[in-house]
Design an enzyme around this catalytic site. Structure first.
Site, PDB file in Angstrom:
ATOM      1  N   CYS A 120       0.822  -1.219   0.000  1.00 30.61           N
ATOM      2  CA  CYS A 120       0.000   0.000   0.000  1.00 30.61           C
ATOM      3  C   CYS A 120       0.853   1.266   0.000  1.00 30.61           C
ATOM      4  CB  CYS A 120      -0.929   0.011   1.215  1.00 30.61           C
ATOM      5  SG  CYS A 120      -1.999  -1.421   1.281  1.00 30.61           S
ATOM      6  N   HIS A 260      -2.322   6.942   3.823  1.00 30.53           N
ATOM      7  CA  HIS A 260      -2.954   5.725   3.313  1.00 30.53           C
ATOM      8  C   HIS A 260      -4.205   5.465   4.136  1.00 30.53           C
ATOM      9  CE1 HIS A 260      -3.862   1.757   2.136  1.00 30.53           C
ATOM     10  NE2 HIS A 260      -3.333   1.160   3.189  1.00 30.53           N
ATOM     11  N   ASN A 290     -10.211   0.400   2.209  1.00 28.20           N
ATOM     12  CA  ASN A 290      -8.770   0.437   1.938  1.00 28.20           C
ATOM     13  C   ASN A 290      -8.544   0.019   0.479  1.00 28.20           C
ATOM     14  OD1 ASN A 290      -6.054  -0.141   1.690  1.00 28.20           O
ATOM     15  ND2 ASN A 290      -5.892  -1.215   3.646  1.00 28.20           N
TER      16      ASN A 290
HETATM   17  O1  UT7 Z   1      -3.165  -1.466   4.021  1.00 24.25           O
HETATM   18  C1  UT7 Z   1      -2.601  -1.973   5.172  1.00 24.25           C
HETATM   19  C2  UT7 Z   1      -3.298  -3.146   5.634  1.00 24.25           C
HETATM   20  N1  UT7 Z   1      -4.050  -3.336   6.772  1.00 24.25           N
HETATM   21  C3  UT7 Z   1      -4.289  -2.584   7.853  1.00 24.25           C
HETATM   22  O2  UT7 Z   1      -3.910  -1.473   8.004  1.00 24.25           O
HETATM   23  C4  UT7 Z   1      -5.072  -3.238   8.916  1.00 24.25           C
HETATM   24  C5  UT7 Z   1      -4.546  -2.930  10.298  1.00 24.25           C
HETATM   25  N2  UT7 Z   1      -5.349  -3.589  11.309  1.00 24.25           N
HETATM   26  C6  UT7 Z   1      -6.615  -3.192  11.579  1.00 24.25           C
HETATM   27  O3  UT7 Z   1      -7.135  -2.257  10.975  1.00 24.25           O
HETATM   28  C7  UT7 Z   1      -7.374  -3.902  12.666  1.00 24.25           C
HETATM   29  O4  UT7 Z   1      -6.469  -4.725  13.372  1.00 24.25           O
HETATM   30  C8  UT7 Z   1      -8.564  -4.761  12.124  1.00 24.25           C
HETATM   31  C9  UT7 Z   1      -9.651  -3.852  11.604  1.00 24.25           C
HETATM   32  C10 UT7 Z   1      -8.094  -5.701  11.041  1.00 24.25           C
HETATM   33  C11 UT7 Z   1      -9.137  -5.585  13.274  1.00 24.25           C
HETATM   34  O5  UT7 Z   1      -9.588  -4.716  14.307  1.00 24.25           O
HETATM   35  P1  UT7 Z   1      -9.249  -5.027  15.819  1.00 24.25           P
HETATM   36  O6  UT7 Z   1      -9.921  -4.000  16.623  1.00 24.25           O
HETATM   37  O7  UT7 Z   1      -7.746  -5.128  15.893  1.00 24.25           O
HETATM   38  O8  UT7 Z   1      -9.951  -6.398  16.066  1.00 24.25           O
HETATM   39  P2  UT7 Z   1      -9.302  -7.802  16.476  1.00 24.25           P
HETATM   40  O9  UT7 Z   1      -8.610  -8.412  15.312  1.00 24.25           O
HETATM   41  O10 UT7 Z   1      -8.513  -7.622  17.726  1.00 24.25           O
HETATM   42  O11 UT7 Z   1     -10.589  -8.639  16.801  1.00 24.25           O
HETATM   43  C12 UT7 Z   1     -11.476  -8.298  17.875  1.00 24.25           C
HETATM   44  C13 UT7 Z   1     -12.696  -9.171  17.779  1.00 24.25           C
HETATM   45  C14 UT7 Z   1     -12.362 -10.655  17.574  1.00 24.25           C
HETATM   46  O12 UT7 Z   1     -13.356 -11.398  18.258  1.00 24.25           O
HETATM   47  P3  UT7 Z   1     -13.052 -12.037  19.720  1.00 24.25           P
HETATM   48  O13 UT7 Z   1     -11.869 -12.945  19.516  1.00 24.25           O
HETATM   49  O14 UT7 Z   1     -12.756 -10.871  20.608  1.00 24.25           O
HETATM   50  O15 UT7 Z   1     -14.311 -12.746  20.051  1.00 24.25           O
HETATM   51  C15 UT7 Z   1     -12.558 -10.863  16.111  1.00 24.25           C
HETATM   52  O16 UT7 Z   1     -12.885 -12.191  15.769  1.00 24.25           O
HETATM   53  O17 UT7 Z   1     -13.448  -8.792  16.635  1.00 24.25           O
HETATM   54  C16 UT7 Z   1     -13.711  -9.938  15.830  1.00 24.25           C
HETATM   55  N3  UT7 Z   1     -13.773  -9.511  14.443  1.00 24.25           N
HETATM   56  C17 UT7 Z   1     -14.935  -9.145  13.861  1.00 24.25           C
HETATM   57  N4  UT7 Z   1     -16.191  -9.077  14.317  1.00 24.25           N
HETATM   58  C18 UT7 Z   1     -17.138  -8.661  13.462  1.00 24.25           C
HETATM   59  C19 UT7 Z   1     -12.754  -9.396  13.542  1.00 24.25           C
HETATM   60  N5  UT7 Z   1     -13.238  -8.972  12.375  1.00 24.25           N
HETATM   61  C20 UT7 Z   1     -14.593  -8.804  12.540  1.00 24.25           C
HETATM   62  C21 UT7 Z   1     -15.632  -8.385  11.687  1.00 24.25           C
HETATM   63  N6  UT7 Z   1     -16.881  -8.327  12.188  1.00 24.25           N
HETATM   64  N7  UT7 Z   1     -15.405  -8.016  10.404  1.00 24.25           N
END
Ligand code: UT7
Length: 340
Positions: A120, A260, A290
């Site tokens: 990205c 970004h 994104n």
């Molecule tokens: O271009 C560069 C590429 N990428 C990025 O910049 C992404 C960087 N990372 C992020 O933006 C965030 O880490 C995410 C948006 C990917 C994830 O957000 P988070 O607040 O870090 O969530 P998490 O991965 O810690 O997950 C928290 C909870 C989990 O459930 P449990 O284990 O607490 O029960 C996940 O399974 O949220 C759950 N979860 C979702 N729930 C509903 C993860 N994705 C989703 C979803 N809908 N889409």
């Protein structure tokens, strides 16, 4: 003001355009596909909807549309262009480069065209590369494109990735601008130590596409979201400060930050760390998600089209992504009018 800028020829943006596919996929549409909710996606990422390419459109088509708008904005024809650089991490084919497909579709004759891959951060890298060709006097006009269609590489059962990405393209024409304007500095960085955090494992020579790779969805984006998040909130301020230092400027000199567009919480955290008001941070993540390497030129083009940018405004373009890569360009805006 003391200056560390010794160059005599300044490269700058003389034309800009972008193109987003018309098909919209909302969070509510995603609720029907995967176990997620509009509320979760909006709160955790800031995204409401994203644009998705249809089956009859190639990445090169998005790039061509954006390029035509950038050429028009510059008041130029494709015959005025000396070089095409296209940044992508979802090329139309492994070989040949998408840049060559774009070159042919734009009707360019035999000008050089090549792809670069820096995740990205690709657009930041491509602008820095393009500027070198102009500053050395090698070329006069360079078309730089950032285009991605990561929807083609998503596992639509993985809610951790499929809700995040959208497709799009942005393009700029770089040319010689007034002394002291244009691209004042570039800062580029990478650490392959983080290569595993964000990747599409199959489809390359290391793991060619097979029935097994398809079944295991190894051609899809795999991401350790938490680690990428932590990296991003370190990388954005670091690249911003490093690029500004090279231009002998500070965050207070910047009129617009164009980061970004990955996650609104990343942008809020980075702004806080930099001590910058959020009103200076350009963001359109709610509409497009994104769009990978396209996100910065798309956001910059929207800002330009909105009419708020004035000649002399300082823009800070900053990105991070797969590689891991990160970087920034400092640009003193030299354009006064758009042909659009
Ligand atoms: O271009 C560069 C590429 N990428 C990025 O910049 C992404 C960087 N990372 C992020 O933006 C965030 O880490 C995410 C948006 C990917 C994830 O957000 P988070 O607040 O870090 O969530 P998490 O991965 O810690 O997950 C928290 C909870 C989990 O459930 P449990 O284990 O607490 O029960 C996940 O399974 O949220 C759950 N979860 C979702 N729930 C509903 C993860 N994705 C989703 C979803 N809908 N889409």
């Amino acid at each position: 003001m003391k200056t560390i800028l010794k160059k005599e020829t300044f490269a700058g943006i003389i034309g800009i355009g972008s193109h987003l596919p018309s098909k919209t996929l909302t969070n509510f549409d995603l609720e029907k596909i995967v176990d997620t909710s509009d509320k979760w996606i909006k709160t955790r990422t800031g995204i409401s909807e994203r644009r998705i390419i249809d089956d009859n459109t190639g990445l090169s088509d998005l790039a061509v549309s954006a390029s035509k708008k950038a050429l028009f904005d510059a008041g130029l024809e494709i015959t005025d262009i000396d070089l095409i650089i296209l940044s992508t991490c979802s090329p139309e084919m492994v070989m040949p480069s998408t840049a060559c497909l774009v070159q042919q579709k734009l009707g360019a004759k035999t000008i050089p065209a090549f792809d670069i891959s820096a995740g990205c951060t690709g657009f930041i890298y491509a602008v820095a590369i393009g500027a070198q060709f102009i500053e050395t006097g090698c070329y006069k006009k360079v078309l730089v494109i950032g285009a991605d269609a990561l929807s083609k590489h998503l596992d639509w059962t993985d809610r951790g990735t499929c809700v995040l990405f959208g497709d799009g393209a942005g393009a700029v024409v770089l040319g010689v601008v007034e002394q002291g304007y244009g691209i004042l500095s570039n800062y580029l960085a990478a650490t392959g130590a983080g290569a595993n955090l964000l990747k599409i494992p199959a489809g390359g020579s290391g793991l060619p596409a097979t029935k097994d790779s398809f079944v295991k969805k190894l051609h899809c984006v795999q991401m350790n979201g938490n680690e990428v998040f932590k990296f991003a909130v370190r990388a954005l301020p670091q690249a911003t400060n490093a690029a500004l230092r090279k231009a002998n400027l500070t965050v207070d000199d910047v009129d617009y930050f164009i980061p970004h567009q990955a996650n609104i919480r990343i942008l809020e955290t980075a702004a806080r760390k930099l001590g910058v008001g959020f009103d200076k941070i350009v963001n359109n993540i709610d509409k497009y998600g994104n769009t990978s390497t396209a996100s910065i030129p798309v956001a910059l083009d929207e800002l330009w089209q909105s009419g708020v940018i004035k000649k002399g405004d300082v823009m800070l373009l900053v990105g991070f992504g797969a590689g891991l890569t990160w970087g920034a360009n400092v640009i003193k805006w030299s354009k006064t009018t758009s042909s659009n």
